[in-house]
Motif scaffolding. Structure first.
Motif, mmCIF file in Angstrom:
data_model
loop_
_atom_site.group_PDB
_atom_site.id
_atom_site.type_symbol
_atom_site.label_atom_id
_atom_site.label_comp_id
_atom_site.label_asym_id
_atom_site.label_seq_id
_atom_site.Cartn_x
_atom_site.Cartn_y
_atom_site.Cartn_z
ATOM 1 N N THR A 331 -12.698 0.979 2.942
ATOM 2 C CA THR A 331 -11.947 2.216 3.733
ATOM 3 C C THR A 331 -11.013 1.999 4.655
ATOM 4 N N ALA A 332 -10.970 0.877 5.420
ATOM 5 C CA ALA A 332 -10.178 0.358 6.331
ATOM 6 C C ALA A 332 -8.758 0.089 5.816
ATOM 7 N N ILE A 333 -8.414 -0.051 4.403
ATOM 8 C CA ILE A 333 -7.174 -0.024 4.022
ATOM 9 C C ILE A 333 -6.333 0.830 4.193
ATOM 10 N N SER A 334 -7.087 2.154 4.085
ATOM 11 C CA SER A 334 -6.279 3.643 4.280
ATOM 12 C C SER A 334 -5.919 3.719 5.666
ATOM 13 N N ARG A 335 -6.581 2.985 6.605
ATOM 14 C CA ARG A 335 -6.056 3.226 8.057
ATOM 15 C C ARG A 335 -4.959 2.233 8.157
ATOM 16 N N ARG A 336 -4.877 1.038 7.194
ATOM 17 C CA ARG A 336 -3.652 0.256 7.973
ATOM 18 C C ARG A 336 -2.512 0.612 7.381
ATOM 19 N N TRP A 337 -2.418 1.353 6.043
ATOM 20 C CA TRP A 337 -1.056 1.861 5.525
ATOM 21 C C TRP A 337 -0.770 3.113 6.592
ATOM 22 N N GLN A 338 -1.541 3.673 6.912
ATOM 23 C CA GLN A 338 -1.352 5.045 7.777
ATOM 24 C C GLN A 338 -0.932 4.638 9.295
ATOM 25 N N GLU A 339 -1.250 3.461 9.852
ATOM 26 C CA GLU A 339 -0.701 3.151 11.080
ATOM 27 C C GLU A 339 0.846 2.600 10.817
ATOM 28 N N LEU A 340 1.184 2.327 9.711
ATOM 29 C CA LEU A 340 2.433 2.011 9.261
ATOM 30 C C LEU A 340 3.617 3.202 8.945
ATOM 31 N N ASP A 341 3.104 4.374 9.252
ATOM 32 C CA ASP A 341 3.663 5.282 8.740
ATOM 33 C C ASP A 341 5.191 5.168 9.079
ATOM 34 N N GLY A 342 5.847 5.444 7.999
ATOM 35 C CA GLY A 342 7.401 4.934 7.943
ATOM 36 C C GLY A 342 8.280 3.842 7.907
ATOM 37 N N ILE A 343 7.263 2.731 8.039
ATOM 38 C CA ILE A 343 7.769 1.557 7.858
ATOM 39 C C ILE A 343 7.225 0.571 6.848
ATOM 40 N N SER A 344 6.414 1.116 6.186
ATOM 41 C CA SER A 344 5.267 0.340 5.162
ATOM 42 C C SER A 344 6.348 -0.364 4.359
ATOM 43 N N GLU A 345 7.220 0.133 3.994
ATOM 44 C CA GLU A 345 8.089 -0.709 2.713
ATOM 45 C C GLU A 345 8.992 -1.709 3.279
ATOM 46 N N HIS A 346 8.733 -2.090 4.558
ATOM 47 C CA HIS A 346 9.568 -3.042 5.424
ATOM 48 C C HIS A 346 8.487 -4.181 5.697
ATOM 49 N N MET A 347 7.240 -4.141 5.263
ATOM 50 C CA MET A 347 6.365 -4.979 5.671
ATOM 51 C C MET A 347 5.984 -5.990 4.423
ATOM 52 N N LEU A 348 5.946 -7.279 4.918
ATOM 53 C CA LEU A 348 5.799 -8.375 3.857
ATOM 54 C C LEU A 348 4.207 -8.606 3.655
ATOM 55 N N ASN A 349 3.664 -8.467 2.368
ATOM 56 C CA ASN A 349 2.202 -8.549 2.237
ATOM 57 C C ASN A 349 2.063 -9.936 1.700
ATOM 58 N N PHE A 350 0.872 -10.531 2.157
ATOM 59 C CA PHE A 350 0.450 -11.771 1.779
ATOM 60 C C PHE A 350 -1.127 -12.004 1.893
ATOM 61 N N LEU A 351 -1.746 -12.852 1.148
ATOM 62 C CA LEU A 351 -3.083 -13.385 1.409
ATOM 63 C C LEU A 351 -3.084 -14.995 1.739
ATOM 64 N N GLU A 352 -1.921 -15.542 1.546
ATOM 65 C CA GLU A 352 -1.882 -16.999 2.000
ATOM 66 C C GLU A 352 -0.583 -17.385 2.638
ATOM 67 N N PRO A 385 7.915 -6.082 -0.211
ATOM 68 C CA PRO A 385 7.522 -7.523 -0.869
ATOM 69 C C PRO A 385 6.305 -8.039 -0.774
ATOM 70 N N VAL A 386 6.059 -8.834 -1.508
ATOM 71 C CA VAL A 386 4.659 -9.690 -1.633
ATOM 72 C C VAL A 386 5.167 -11.053 -1.918
ATOM 73 N N MET A 387 4.103 -11.885 -1.076
ATOM 74 C CA MET A 387 4.191 -13.285 -0.901
ATOM 75 C C MET A 387 3.214 -14.256 -1.347
ATOM 76 N N ILE A 388 3.228 -15.112 -1.925
ATOM 77 C CA ILE A 388 2.105 -16.009 -2.336
ATOM 78 C C ILE A 388 2.564 -17.417 -2.036
ATOM 79 N N TYR A 389 1.602 -18.281 -1.838
ATOM 80 C CA TYR A 389 1.675 -19.611 -1.037
ATOM 81 C C TYR A 389 1.342 -20.492 -2.276
ATOM 82 N N PHE A 390 2.196 -21.543 -2.771
ATOM 83 C CA PHE A 390 2.007 -22.599 -3.630
ATOM 84 C C PHE A 390 0.712 -23.009 -3.844
ATOM 85 N N GLY A 391 0.179 -22.943 -4.892
ATOM 86 C CA GLY A 391 -1.186 -23.214 -5.372
ATOM 87 C C GLY A 391 -2.060 -22.335 -5.110
#
Length: 566
Positions: A331-352, A385-391
Motif C-alpha cells: 500500500t506504500a506504493i500509493s503514498r509514493r506517487w501521491q507525494e509526487l503530485d504534478g512531477i511524477s513524469e519527471h522522475m527516473l525509476n530504477f531498482l539498481e 523514464p526507467v533505468m536498469i543497471y547492466f547485469g
C-alpha cells in the motif's frame, strides 16, 4: 497512435563491460585483471542492448579520473595512491574534465577519437548517448592535461590565504596542511601532502577527513560562503560557474544526448538555473538528469534548475526494495506517487544502479526473481523514464570481493574487475547465449518483454493511470500488503496490471470502482477478452464495478491484461 518511445536507460559501468578475464584477483592491477575498452561496444553489443528495450545508454565513468595506473609515458600526471580509492580509482574523482579515461582506450593517444567513434556508433544503432557530469568535486590532484587553449586550470588564480573567496574554485583551510584520518602514504615512498588543505568533497570544511569521507576528492566553490552563510552568485557570476558551463558545452558539442549530473543537489540550484538554459539554447534536445535525494528540493531543481528528470531513490526505489524484502506493505506504493503530485513524469525509476546493492545479492533479495513484480511497477506504472543497471536483467549478484569495494553486494566502481553474467552474456562478443543458464535466459526474456511493452503499448508509454489500492483493502481475495493493482488507459486500450510480491500463487479478485470507469471514460463489460501481455495467454474477464475481476497471478510475478474497449 503516437510512435514516441518511453525513455529506457541502460546504465553500464564502462570499464567493466568488455573485460573477459575470468580469473581476476582482488586488488589486481590493470595488467593482472584487465580492463574493458570503448571498442568493446561493437554494433553487435549495441544492437543487443537495443533489443532489450533500451533507448539510451548511460556510459558511466568515461571522463579521466584519478587512478593508481601509471600513464606518465602518455604525459598524464600520476596520482598519489593514498588519495585514490582502489587500483582503478573512483570515476567520481575527476582528474581532467576535458579528457577521456586512458583505461578505456585501445590507442591511448587516440582516446578522444575512440570516444567520438563510440558516440557515432551508439547513434547508428538507434540509441541515445548519456555521460556523467560531476560538478560538485574533483580529484585531490586535479590537473587538466587536455585543457583547451585559452582556458585556465581550476584553482590557478585562487587566493589560497582565504578560506572562501567568491572567485576561488576551491575552499581552503589556510595555514593548515591536510592531516587526514586515513592512510596518507599508501604504497608510495612518501606520504601525500597538501598545503593548504582543501575542503573535502562531501562538505567537510576542515583538514581532517576520515576514511568514510570522500577523502579522495575536493569540494568546488560555487559562491556559497560556508563560513558566513552568504551566497555570492551574481555581480559577478562566480568563476567556477563559467568553467563548468564551458565543460558542459565542450561535451555537448561532441554530439551526446544527455548528462547524468552527479550529486546535483550539492551544487546550488542557482547555478543550474543559469547554466542549463544556456546549454539548451545551443543543444535544445540535450537531456539533464539530476541525482537528487532530498524530496523538499525536487520541485526547485525541476522548475528553477531546469532539469528534465530526477532520481526517484528515496521514494519509489526505497519503497519497492522494502516491499520485496517484506519490510513494507504494498500500500506504500500509493503514498509514493501521491507525494509526487504534478512531477511524477519527471522522475527516473530504477531498482539498481552503481550506488545500490544488486537485487540478487545477499544484502537485498538474494534472488533476482523476487523483484519482478517491483520491476513491473517501476517500468509500467507511469510515463516516466526507467533505468536498469547492466547485469540486472541477468540476475548479477555483485557478491565478489573485488578489492577496495569489498564484498558488499555492489559491482565495484573502484577496481579492475570482470562481471560474471556480463562476461558470459557477451561470450567474446558473440552474444549467442550459450554461456548463460536457463534461469538467466528466462530472466532476461522477462526484462526484454516488459521493457519492449513500454514502447509498443500506448497505455504504458503515454496513458492515464488509476491506482486501485483504495478499493482493494481488507478484501478476502486481495492481500493489499503483498499484491498491488492499477490501470493504464490510452484510447480504446486498457491495461489491468496486477503484481504479486509473495512467493506463492494468488487467485485475486480485483475491485474496480465506478469512479475508475467514469474517470477513464470506460464502459463496463460483463464479459470481455483480456490478453496477458507478458505470457500471450487470453482469458475471459469480468470488467465491471459491482464484481471483482478474477485474476490468477504466480508468485514473484505479475499480469498485464490488455482489454480493447468496444
Amino acid at each position: 497512435m503516437s510512435n514516441q518511445k518511453k525513455i529506457i536507460i541502460y546504465q553500464i559501468f564502462t570499464r567493466l563491460f568488455g573485460n573477459s578475464n575470468n580469473q581476476c584477483v582482488p586488488h589486481g592491477d590493470i595488467h593482472t585483471n584487465g580492463c574493458g575498452k570503448l571498442a568493446d561496444f561493437t554494433s553487435k553489443a549495441l544492437g543487443e542492448i537495443r533489443q532489450l528495450g533500451a533507448t539510451h545508454i548511460w556510459y558511466t565513468g568515461l571522463i579521466e579520473h584519478a587512478t593508481q595506473t601509471d600513464y606518465r609515458r602518455y604525459n598524464i600526471r600520476p596520482d598519489h595512491p593514498a588519495v585514490v580509492k582502489g587500483k582503478a580509482g573512483s570515476p567520481y574523482a575527476i582528474k581532467d574534465y576535458y579528457d577521456i579515461d586512458p583505461d578505456l582506450a585501445k590507442d591511448i593517444p587516440g582516446r578522444m577519437k575512440e570516444f567520438e567513434d563510440l558516440v557515432q556508433r551508439t547513434h547508428r544503432n538507434g540509441l541515445g548517448f548519456i555521460m556523467d557530469f560531476v560538478p560538485n568535486h574533483v580529484a585531490r590532484q586535479y590537473f587538466s592535461d587536455a585543457l583547451p587553449e585559452g582556458c585556465k586550470q581550476l584553482g590557478e588564480d585562487d587566493d589560497k590565504t582565504r578560506a572562501f573567496a567568491p572567485d576561488n574554485n576551491f575552499y581552503y583551510i589556510p595555514g593548515t596542511s591536510l592531516q587526514g584520518n586515513f592512510d596518507m602514504k599508501g604504497t608510495a615512498s612518501e606520504p601525500y601532502t597538501e598545503m593548504p588543505a582543501k575542503a573535502t568533497g562531501n562538505d567537510r570544511f576542515d583538514a581532517y577527513p576520515e576514511v568514510n569521507d570522500w577523502y579522495e576528492t575536493v569540494k568546488l566553490n560555487y559562491g556559497v560562503d560556508y563560513t558566513g552563510g552568504h551566497r555570492h552568485f551574481f555581480t559577478p557570476v562566480p568563476d567556477t560557474w563559467h568553467k563548468m558551463l564551458d565543460i558542459l558545452l565542450f561535451w555537448a558539442a561532441k554530439g551526446i544526448d544527455g548528462f547524468r549530473c552527479d550529486m546535483a543537489e550539492m551544487v546550488p540550484v542557482e547555478f543550474w538555473e543559469w547554466a542549463i538554459p544556456q546549454v539548451k539554447k545551443q543543444y535544445p534536445k540535450l537531456m539533464f538528469i539530476a541525482e537528487v535525494y532530498n524530496p523538499s528540493l525536487y520541485r526547485d531543481y525541476l522548475h528553477r534548475g531546469q532539469f528534465d528528470y530526477l532520481y526517484d531513490k528515496v521514494g519509489l526505489y526505497d519503497t519497492l526494495r522494502a516491499i520485496v524484502c517484506c519490510q513494507e506493505s504494498a500500500t506504500a506504493i500509493s503514498r509514493r506517487w501521491q507525494e509526487l503530485d504534478g512531477i511524477s513524469e519527471h522522475m527516473l525509476n530504477f531498482l539498481e544502479n552503481h550506488d545500490e546493492q544488486r537485487i540478487a545479492s545477499d544484502f537485498f533479495a538474494g534472488d533476482a526473481r523476487k523483484a519482478i513484480p517491483a520491476f513491473i511497477v517501476s517500468a509500467c506504472q507511469n510515463v516516466s523514464p526507467v533505468m536498469i543497471y547492466f547485469g540486472q536483467e541477468l540476475g548479477e549478484r555483485g557478491m565478489d570481493a573485488e578489492g577496495f569495494s569489498g564484498r558488499d553486494g555492489r559491482t565495484t566502481i573502484f577496481d579492475y574487475w570482470s562481471v560474471d553474467t556480463i562476461r558470459r552474456w557477451r561470450n567474446g562478443g558473440s552474444f549467442d547465449g550459450s554461456m548463460l543458464t536457463n534461469e538467466e535466459k528466462n530472466l532476461q526474456a522477462i526484462y526484454r518483454r516488459i521493457l519492449n511493452l513500454c514502447h509498443t503499448e500506448g497505455a504504458i508509454r503515454q496513458g492515464a493511470f488509476f491506482d486501485l489500492t483504495y478499493v482493494n483493502q481488507g478484501g478476502w481475495r486481495f492481500n493489499e500488503h503483498r499484491q498491488y493493482a492499477f490501470l493504464r488507459k490510452w484510447g480504446k486500450e486498457v491495461l489491468l496490471c496486477v503484481v504479486n510480491f509473495d512467493p506463492y500463487p494468488a487467485d485475486v479478485a480485483v475491485n474496480i470502482p465506478l469512479h475508475a470507469f467514469e474517470f477513464l471514460h470506460m464502459p463496463e463489460l460483463e464479459q470481455c477478452r483480456a490478453t496477458d501481455l507478458l505470457s500471450g495467454e487470453s482469458t475471459t474477464l469480468s470488467f465491471v464495478s459491482y464484481r471483482g475481476s478474477e485474476v490468477s497471478v504466480n508468485g514473484y510475478s505479475g499480469k498485464i491484461l490488455k482489454i480493447v474497449l468496444p
